[in-house]
Design an enzyme around this catalytic site. Structure first.
Site, PDB file in Angstrom:
ATOM      1  N   SER A 291     -11.217  23.318  19.945  1.00  0.00           N
ATOM      2  CA  SER A 291     -11.470  25.219  19.681  1.00  0.00           C
ATOM      3  C   SER A 291     -10.009  25.310  20.477  1.00  0.00           C
ATOM      4  O   SER A 291      -9.768  24.939  20.681  1.00  0.00           O
ATOM      5  CB  SER A 291     -12.765  24.791  20.554  1.00  0.00           C
ATOM      6  OG  SER A 291     -13.031  24.999  22.004  1.00  0.00           O
ATOM      7  N   ASP A 292     -10.515  27.104  20.065  1.00  0.00           N
ATOM      8  CA  ASP A 292      -9.239  27.783  21.055  1.00  0.00           C
ATOM      9  C   ASP A 292      -9.823  27.691  21.968  1.00  0.00           C
ATOM     10  O   ASP A 292     -11.394  27.196  21.972  1.00  0.00           O
ATOM     11  CB  ASP A 292      -9.143  29.560  19.953  1.00  0.00           C
ATOM     12  CG  ASP A 292      -7.075  29.796  20.537  1.00  0.00           C
ATOM     13  OD1 ASP A 292      -7.100  29.150  21.736  1.00  0.00           O
ATOM     14  OD2 ASP A 292      -6.675  30.857  19.923  1.00  0.00           O
ATOM     15  N   TRP A 293      -9.121  28.256  23.367  1.00  0.00           N
ATOM     16  CA  TRP A 293      -9.409  28.022  24.641  1.00  0.00           C
ATOM     17  C   TRP A 293     -11.107  28.864  25.120  1.00  0.00           C
ATOM     18  O   TRP A 293     -10.889  30.195  24.619  1.00  0.00           O
ATOM     19  CB  TRP A 293      -8.938  29.474  25.459  1.00  0.00           C
ATOM     20  CG  TRP A 293      -9.084  29.536  27.099  1.00  0.00           C
ATOM     21  CD1 TRP A 293     -10.225  29.989  27.809  1.00  0.00           C
ATOM     22  CD2 TRP A 293      -8.394  28.820  27.585  1.00  0.00           C
ATOM     23  NE1 TRP A 293     -10.163  30.286  28.675  1.00  0.00           N
ATOM     24  CE2 TRP A 293      -8.593  29.289  29.194  1.00  0.00           C
ATOM     25  CE3 TRP A 293      -7.542  27.555  27.820  1.00  0.00           C
ATOM     26  CZ2 TRP A 293      -8.296  28.948  30.126  1.00  0.00           C
ATOM     27  CZ3 TRP A 293      -6.645  27.172  29.005  1.00  0.00           C
ATOM     28  CH2 TRP A 293      -7.720  28.113  30.154  1.00  0.00           C
TER      29      TRP A 293
END
Ligand code: BGC
Length: 759
Positions: A291-293
């Site tokens: 996932s992104d942050w």
């Protein structure tokens, strides 16, 4: 006692092939078998642990954390509930954190260590948009190879790069991180970067896993505002946004990262269509998706998930394999499996993908393989790194304008004034995303020019671009009032033969969360430029900027303009070599420069519309602006040289029916006085089709170096791949009909021909 037995049994599984590492790494079946054995002895919590990624949290080589978040993360590491860490750098720290995972957790599964190695680690190469301007795939691949070598020597084995989001919006700060506006160029560069980072053997000690990001559509955020909504149709998704991702997947990229944005109403992180249907099913991608942050928990703010638990369910079911810093999987996923809301086979699939990359990297053979202090000392900031950085920096510079051949500068007897807030700056050229590089480590333009000692060089700052040393997480403060340095700069300029002005954006003005609504020169720079112009018109404007800017006044008045981006550690040397003609510029713009923000999105491969041209003088009903022309200030592909090139004899040989190719040839002659390189660009137009096609689409390019008066015939082959397109159900099709072919040194091409495809 029990623990010892499990550990011993496990060691047999993990290390049975240590004697023959090469065979081990290349043997997919063996890896699958090992993963099967491992999965059998993992608890559900340990499996979920592999899907959890934490940011670096405490001084790992210092005392153990006592309380708070850090203590929690430390406990999770010991329990085997962490599969990856990001932002832990340097051999000492990586070794310390790896030691906890490997020696203190029950199964001792090594961590994969991620970091944003976006354009180098300690030694920086140009920002990715600048590298794209080189159109030199070999040099781009080499640059990624060097970045991998340096990062791996510092303990890193996974980079969150390449960023391959196509964008047509210079307001978006992250255009600096990508390859510009074109899917064909973007795909070639995606492939080159993946090959550079991962090399031929991921198991080697100096290659690292790459990550194609951000899947998908992030570069199409509405109004160029970072993280904003994305709403695009199927045609744009398949023909413009997907191609670089597909190319990265085909090049064997180990991982993908999803994106912060929603796409047509569904956040990318919870998007089954993107992650399962397209990526894993259709493209057969067998690596893992991170996932992104915090993007899992952000689905709550998007209004897509009710709470953290719901966000976890949505992300896991949609195919997000690893949670970066949402604390969602580690807290909620095991319960969701127990409640039957997420199938355990999804968990097994994610863990299998993650373990596979760890095996391929050779981490199970030696978890400390990237932890060699001697190598770290030798490689970081070495001469080899600096040479590579200089090489790609020169190739990334684009000569936008050179009226009266003001450039190259004469090397002797000249009085040169060097003016501008970025002229002596040693931090700004490092650009955004330079997390491991130290401030003040770039060669400034002043330092680069000082190496040429035949001229008399005087420097004056003129104005400040920032009032304080910027930091990644802080808003920039731009000087808009203090003109106290103007006077000195004007005096210096008055007495000079040539004035070099280094203006633009500070390196931290582009990048994540650095969107701008105004693309003029920030602060007092435009005023300074005009004040200097009043006393000396012989100006060479050197631009440092992470995105296209609106520089109409400069284009109209300043005789020579050089686009020098943030070029990285060797910036000043590269710029000096170009200004003095020791390197003949060869870069071409990977993004159109607008005349006005109002034209954005502006891109060369636009659609014609039903009213493309003025048909009846005096009638206003055609597709245009009433206050500015439609064309960009500088088109995609534009870039001059100190020599000149002529294109002739565009010939087409149609053998599509017999062997599926259209072959195109063209003659290129260097008509100037200097040896030079040209990027020869081939564009096609499918004149009518079941889905309207752009007025021009780049479908081939070649870089050619020619001596003066030399001619070369170049050949291009167009196949189904170049002549077809995706329809609105996502199928790749090719249709009969008339095509135009255009060739030139920019998207404003100079020769053309036609053919009829009869397939
Ligand atoms: C960015 C990613 C990056 C991640 C980790 C996020 O804010 O969007 O591109 O890889 O942070 O640093």
């Amino acid at each position: 006692m029990k623990k010892t037995i499990i550990t011993l049994a496990f060691c047999v599984v993990l290390f049975s092939c240590n004697e023959n590492k090469t065979e081990f790494s290349s043997n997919e079946n063996l890896i699958d078998q090992k993963i099967d054995s491992l999965l059998k002895i993992m608890t559900l919590e340990e499996k979920v642990g592999q899907m959890n990624q934490y940011n670096g949290f405490w001084d790992v080589t210092g005392p153990k954390p006592d309380g708070g978040d850090a203590a929690k993360k430390y406990e999770h590491l010991k329990k085997g509930w962490v599969g990856s860490m990001l932002n832990v750098t340097g051999v000492k720290n990586v070794r310390a954190v790896q030691k906890i995972a490997v020696e203190e957790s029950r199964l001792g599964i090594p961590l994969i260590i991620g970091f944003d190695v976006i354009h180098g680690y300690k030694t920086l190469s140009p920002i990715p948009l600048a590298e794209a301007a080189s159109w030199d795939l070999e040099a781009i691949q080499k640059s990624a190879e060097m970045a991998a070598e340096e990062a791996s020597a510092a303990g890193i084995n996974w980079t969150f790069a390449p960023m391959i989001d196509i964008s047509r919006d210079a307001r978006w700060g992250r255009v600096m991180e990508g390859a510009g506006e074109d899917p064909f160029l973007g795909s070639k560069i995606a492939e080159a970067r993946v090959n550079g980072f991962q090399g031929k053997d991921l198991n080697a000690h100096n290659t690292i896993a790459a990550c194609a990001k951000h899947f998908a559509g992030y570069g199409f955020s509405e109004s160029g505002r970072d993280y904003n909504t994305v709403d695009v149709g199927t045609s744009t998704l398949f023909n413009t946004i997907f191609p670089p991702f597909k190319a990265a997947s085909e090049a064997g990229v180990s991982t993908f990262m999803n994106s912060f944005n929603e796409l047509n109403g569904i956040p990318a992180t919870g998007n089954t269509y993107l992650q399962r249907d397209i990526l894993k099913e259709q493209w057969k991608f067998d690596g893992f998706v991170v996932s992104d942050w915090g993007s899992i928990i952000e689905m709550k703010a998007h209004g897509f998930a009710k709470d953290k638990k719901h966000a976890t369910e949505l992300a896991a079911n949609a195919g997000s394999d690893m949670d970066m810093e949402s604390y969602a999987y580690v807290e909620e996923l095991a319960n969701l499996v127990k409640e039957g809301k997420v199938k355990e086979e999804f968990i097994d699939d994610s863990v299998r993908r993650i373990l596979k990359v760890k095996y391929e990297l050779g981490l199970f053979d030696d978890p400390y393989k990237y932890c060699d202090e001697a190598r770290e000392k030798d490689v970081l900031g070495s001469e080899k790194m600096h040479n590579a950085s200089l090489d790609i920096a020169k190739k990334s510079i684009v000569l936008l304008k050179n009226e009266g051949n003001l450039l190259p500068l004469s090397k002797k007897g000249q009085k040169i004034a060097l003016i501008g807030p970025l002229a002596a700056d040693k931090t700004s050229p490092l650009g955004s995303w330079r997390l491991a590089a130290d401030d003040n480590t770039a060669v400034s333009v002043l330092e680069g020019l000082e190496k040429y000692d035949g001229n008399n060089l005087t420097y004056a700052k003129g104005t400040d671009l920032t009032l304080e040393q910027p930091e990644f997480i802080k808003e920039l403060k731009i000087n808009t009032t203090d003109k106290s340095e103007f006077g000195k700069a004007i005096t210096v300029a008055k007495n000079a033969d040539v004035v070099i002005m280094v203006l633009g954006e500070h390196g931290f003005q582009s990048g994540e969360a650095r969107s701008r609504a105004v693309l003029d020169l920030p602060g007092l720079q435009q005023e300074l430029l005009e004040a200097i112009f009043k006393v000396n018109k012989n100006i060479v404007l050197v631009l440092n900027n992470g995105r296209p800017l609106t520089i109409n006044w400069a284009d109209k008045n300043i005789p020579a303009i050089v686009e020098a981006w943030p070029l990285g550690t060797q910036s000043g040397n590269a710029i000096a070599q170009v200004l003095y003609g020791d390197y003949n510029p060869s870069g071409k713009l990977p993004m159109s420069f607008p005349r006005s923000v109002g034209q954005i999105p502006i891109y060369y491969n636009y659609k014609n519309t039903g009213r493309p041209v003025l048909t009846d003088p005096g009638i206003v009903f055609w597709s245009h602006y009433s206050d500015i022309e439609n064309t960009p200030l500088y088109p995609f592909g534009h870039g001059l040289s100190y020599t000149s090139f002529v294109y002739e004899n565009l010939n087409i040989t149609d053998t599509f029916k017999t062997n599926g190719t259209i072959s195109v040839s063209v003659k290129l002659t260097n008509t100037g006085k200097t040896k030079g390189k040209e990027v020869v660009q081939l564009y096609i137009q499918d004149k009518f089709a079941s889905i309207t096609r752009p007025v021009k689409e780049l479908k081939g390019f070649q870089m050619v170096e020619l001596n003066p008066n030399k001619t070369k015939e170049l050949k291009f082959l167009l196949t189904k791949k170049e002549l077809g397109f995706y329809n609105n159900t996502g199928d790749f099709i090719i249709e009969s009909g008339d095509f135009n072919v255009y060739i030139g040194g920019s998207s404003n091409t100079v020769v053309d021909a036609q053919f009829n495809l009869n397939n």
